[in-house]
Design a protein around this motif. Structure first.
Motif, PDB file in Angstrom:
ATOM      1  N   GLY A   1       9.879  -6.595   0.782  1.00 47.52           N
ATOM      2  CA  GLY A   1       9.039  -5.518   1.296  1.00 47.52           C
ATOM      3  C   GLY A   1       7.855  -5.220   0.391  1.00 47.52           C
ATOM      4  O   GLY A   1       7.924  -5.385  -0.823  1.00 47.52           O
ATOM      5  N   ASN A   2       6.775  -4.787   0.985  1.00 46.69           N
ATOM      6  CA  ASN A   2       5.554  -4.445   0.262  1.00 46.69           C
ATOM      7  C   ASN A   2       5.299  -2.953   0.428  1.00 46.69           C
ATOM      8  O   ASN A   2       4.919  -2.492   1.502  1.00 46.69           O
ATOM      9  N   VAL A   3       5.538  -2.182  -0.639  1.00 47.63           N
ATOM     10  CA  VAL A   3       5.376  -0.738  -0.558  1.00 47.63           C
ATOM     11  C   VAL A   3       3.942  -0.353  -0.209  1.00 47.63           C
ATOM     12  O   VAL A   3       3.691   0.657   0.434  1.00 47.63           O
ATOM     13  N   PHE A   4       2.962  -1.177  -0.611  1.00 46.18           N
ATOM     14  CA  PHE A   4       1.563  -0.842  -0.354  1.00 46.18           C
ATOM     15  C   PHE A   4       1.165  -1.081   1.099  1.00 46.18           C
ATOM     16  O   PHE A   4       0.094  -0.684   1.528  1.00 46.18           O
ATOM     17  N   ALA A   5       2.036  -1.726   1.858  1.00 43.92           N
ATOM     18  CA  ALA A   5       1.739  -1.973   3.268  1.00 43.92           C
ATOM     19  C   ALA A   5       2.253  -0.865   4.163  1.00 43.92           C
ATOM     20  O   ALA A   5       2.076  -0.906   5.366  1.00 43.92           O
ATOM     21  N   THR A   6       2.875   0.174   3.573  1.00 41.13           N
ATOM     22  CA  THR A   6       3.448   1.246   4.384  1.00 41.13           C
ATOM     23  C   THR A   6       2.451   2.345   4.682  1.00 41.13           C
ATOM     24  O   THR A   6       2.714   3.200   5.508  1.00 41.13           O
ATOM     25  N   ALA A   7       1.318   2.352   3.982  1.00 45.04           N
ATOM     26  CA  ALA A   7       0.358   3.434   4.181  1.00 45.04           C
ATOM     27  C   ALA A   7      -0.401   3.271   5.479  1.00 45.04           C
ATOM     28  O   ALA A   7      -0.912   2.205   5.787  1.00 45.04           O
ATOM     29  N   PRO A   8      -0.519   4.337   6.299  1.00 44.12           N
ATOM     30  CA  PRO A   8      -1.285   4.255   7.538  1.00 44.12           C
ATOM     31  C   PRO A   8      -2.765   4.126   7.232  1.00 44.12           C
ATOM     32  O   PRO A   8      -3.262   4.748   6.303  1.00 44.12           O
ATOM     33  N   ARG A   9      -3.457   3.326   8.003  1.00 43.77           N
ATOM     34  CA  ARG A   9      -4.877   3.074   7.744  1.00 43.77           C
ATOM     35  C   ARG A   9      -5.804   3.818   8.705  1.00 43.77           C
ATOM     36  O   ARG A   9      -6.996   3.576   8.726  1.00 43.77           O
ATOM     37  N   SER A  10      -5.243   4.703   9.491  1.00 38.59           N
ATOM     38  CA  SER A  10      -6.076   5.464  10.413  1.00 38.59           C
ATOM     39  C   SER A  10      -6.875   6.509   9.656  1.00 38.59           C
ATOM     40  O   SER A  10      -6.359   7.176   8.752  1.00 38.59           O
ATOM     41  N   SER A  11      -8.146   6.683  10.002  1.00 39.71           N
ATOM     42  CA  SER A  11      -8.997   7.645   9.308  1.00 39.71           C
ATOM     43  C   SER A  11      -9.140   8.951  10.077  1.00 39.71           C
ATOM     44  O   SER A  11      -9.823   9.863   9.637  1.00 39.71           O
ATOM     45  N   GLY A  12      -8.485   9.071  11.226  1.00 38.83           N
ATOM     46  CA  GLY A  12      -8.650  10.264  12.038  1.00 38.83           C
ATOM     47  C   GLY A  12      -7.475  11.210  12.002  1.00 38.83           C
ATOM     48  O   GLY A  12      -7.322  12.047  12.886  1.00 38.83           O
ATOM     49  N   LEU A  13      -6.633  11.122  10.987  1.00 37.71           N
ATOM     50  CA  LEU A  13      -5.457  11.960  10.911  1.00 37.71           C
ATOM     51  C   LEU A  13      -5.832  13.382  10.489  1.00 37.71           C
ATOM     52  O   LEU A  13      -6.743  13.591   9.696  1.00 37.71           O
ATOM     53  N   VAL A  14      -5.107  14.369  11.019  1.00 37.03           N
ATOM     54  CA  VAL A  14      -5.367  15.775  10.711  1.00 37.03           C
ATOM     55  C   VAL A  14      -4.748  16.125   9.363  1.00 37.03           C
ATOM     56  O   VAL A  14      -3.621  15.740   9.067  1.00 37.03           O
ATOM     57  N   GLN A  15      -5.483  16.868   8.534  1.00 41.74           N
ATOM     58  CA  GLN A  15      -4.954  17.268   7.245  1.00 41.74           C
ATOM     59  C   GLN A  15      -3.872  18.328   7.413  1.00 41.74           C
ATOM     60  O   GLN A  15      -3.995  19.235   8.228  1.00 41.74           O
ATOM     61  N   ARG A  16      -2.829  18.222   6.592  1.00 39.77           N
ATOM     62  CA  ARG A  16      -1.743  19.183   6.595  1.00 39.77           C
ATOM     63  C   ARG A  16      -2.094  20.333   5.658  1.00 39.77           C
ATOM     64  O   ARG A  16      -2.876  20.181   4.725  1.00 39.77           O
ATOM     65  N   SER A  17      -1.495  21.503   5.898  1.00 40.97           N
ATOM     66  CA  SER A  17      -1.731  22.651   5.033  1.00 40.97           C
ATOM     67  C   SER A  17      -1.033  22.452   3.690  1.00 40.97           C
ATOM     68  O   SER A  17      -0.103  21.652   3.566  1.00 40.97           O
ATOM     69  N   ALA A  18      -1.482  23.214   2.685  1.00 39.77           N
ATOM     70  CA  ALA A  18      -0.883  23.106   1.357  1.00 39.77           C
ATOM     71  C   ALA A  18       0.611  23.444   1.370  1.00 39.77           C
ATOM     72  O   ALA A  18       1.417  22.697   0.795  1.00 39.77           O
ATOM     73  N   PRO A  19       1.034  24.567   2.013  1.00 37.14           N
ATOM     74  CA  PRO A  19       2.476  24.850   2.066  1.00 37.14           C
ATOM     75  C   PRO A  19       3.260  23.748   2.765  1.00 37.14           C
ATOM     76  O   PRO A  19       4.393  23.446   2.379  1.00 37.14           O
ATOM     77  N   SER A  20       2.674  23.145   3.792  1.00 36.82           N
ATOM     78  CA  SER A  20       3.349  22.077   4.516  1.00 36.82           C
ATOM     79  C   SER A  20       3.557  20.859   3.623  1.00 36.82           C
ATOM     80  O   SER A  20       4.624  20.237   3.634  1.00 36.82           O
ATOM     81  N   LEU A  21       2.545  20.516   2.817  1.00 35.82           N
ATOM     82  CA  LEU A  21       2.663  19.380   1.911  1.00 35.82           C
ATOM     83  C   LEU A  21       3.689  19.650   0.813  1.00 35.82           C
ATOM     84  O   LEU A  21       4.476  18.768   0.442  1.00 35.82           O
ATOM     85  N   LEU A  22       3.692  20.871   0.280  1.00 38.69           N
ATOM     86  CA  LEU A  22       4.670  21.241  -0.739  1.00 38.69           C
ATOM     87  C   LEU A  22       6.092  21.144  -0.194  1.00 38.69           C
ATOM     88  O   LEU A  22       6.989  20.608  -0.846  1.00 38.69           O
ATOM     89  N   MET A  23       6.296  21.681   1.024  1.00 34.88           N
ATOM     90  CA  MET A  23       7.621  21.638   1.625  1.00 34.88           C
ATOM     91  C   MET A  23       8.037  20.212   1.948  1.00 34.88           C
ATOM     92  O   MET A  23       9.213  19.849   1.808  1.00 34.88           O
ATOM     93  N   GLN A  24       7.082  19.403   2.357  1.00 36.20           N
ATOM     94  CA  GLN A  24       7.360  18.000   2.657  1.00 36.20           C
ATOM     95  C   GLN A  24       7.904  17.293   1.416  1.00 36.20           C
ATOM     96  O   GLN A  24       8.920  16.592   1.474  1.00 36.20           O
TER      97      GLN A  24
END
Length: 216
Positions: free
Chosen positions: A99-122
């Motif tokens: 497996g290639n860990v670097f191949a798991t990142a999505p390459r879409s540029s139109g994704l919506v940013q998550r809020s700071a609390p959402s990222l912390l909880m994630q």
């Protein structure tokens, strides 16, 4: 540091922590994914949440195992073998992985940013449900505690060391995913990366077998 533990013991713990946090797992994959979809700075928000989860997991492990291992040399020996076996298992698994860990990142540029609390909880939830961190603190962490010395300062030092390694790992992978992820686009380079990290895990697992009980 010598008042808490020997420098060689801390170096061994540092090596184990670095390899554990640098091996691809849920926290690393989250950092790689967020680095592309959310940006490098916002990725660290989820990593900070992950660090908080690590502290909670380490606290729970120490509360249940520290006193028991101080009283039982047999339990220490069993946990040492379990920890060494866990590291060797991770090494073999990583060595054989394609497996290639670097191949798991999505390459879409139109994704919506998550809020700071959402990222912390994630990041927090990933740490609390990550089998790798749970097994690490259950099987390995208490072995580095010298029970004849104050436990809290040692706990803080080891936890801070592991958290620093985790944050460094996330920052490194997030940066690599954005800038040099293409370097690992060939199967040969992925295989050598996996074998190198896997071999290091096996080496540290074998080194752990020689670790003497902190209570001795």
């Amino acid at each position: 540091m010598t008042a808490l533990m020997s420098f060689s013991t801390w170096l061994l713990f540092l090596g184990v922590s670095l390899l554990t946090t640098l091996s691809p797992g849920p926290g690393v994959l989250l950092a790689v994914s967020n680095s592309v979809s959310q940006g490098l700075m916002r990725t660290m928000l989820s990593s900070l949440g992950n660090a908080l989860g690590i502290v909670l997991v380490s606290s729970a492990a120490m509360a249940g195992l520290g006193a028991a291992m101080a009283a039982s040399a047999l339990l220490f020996a069993g946990m040492k073998l379990a920890g060494a076996g866990y590291l060797i298992y991770l090494g073999i698994k990583q060595w054989r992985s394609l497996g290639n860990v670097f191949a798991t990142a999505p390459r879409s540029s139109g994704l919506v940013q998550r809020s700071a609390p959402s990222l912390l909880m994630q990041g927090l939830l990933v740490a609390l449900t990550n089998p790798k961190s749970i097994l690490f603190f259950t099987a390995l962490f208490p072995q580095f505690i010298h029970t004849e010395l104050p436990v809290l300062p040692q706990f803080m030092l080891l936890t801070a060391t592991f958290v620093a390694c985790a944050l460094l790992s996330h920052a490194l992978y997030a940066s690599l995913a954005r800038h040099v992820g293409g370097f690992f686009s060939t199967r040969r380079r992925v295989v050598w990366f996996n074998r190198g990290s896997g071999g290091a895990f096996v080496f540290l697992g074998l080194s752990l077998v020689r670790l003497h009980s902190p209570a001795a």
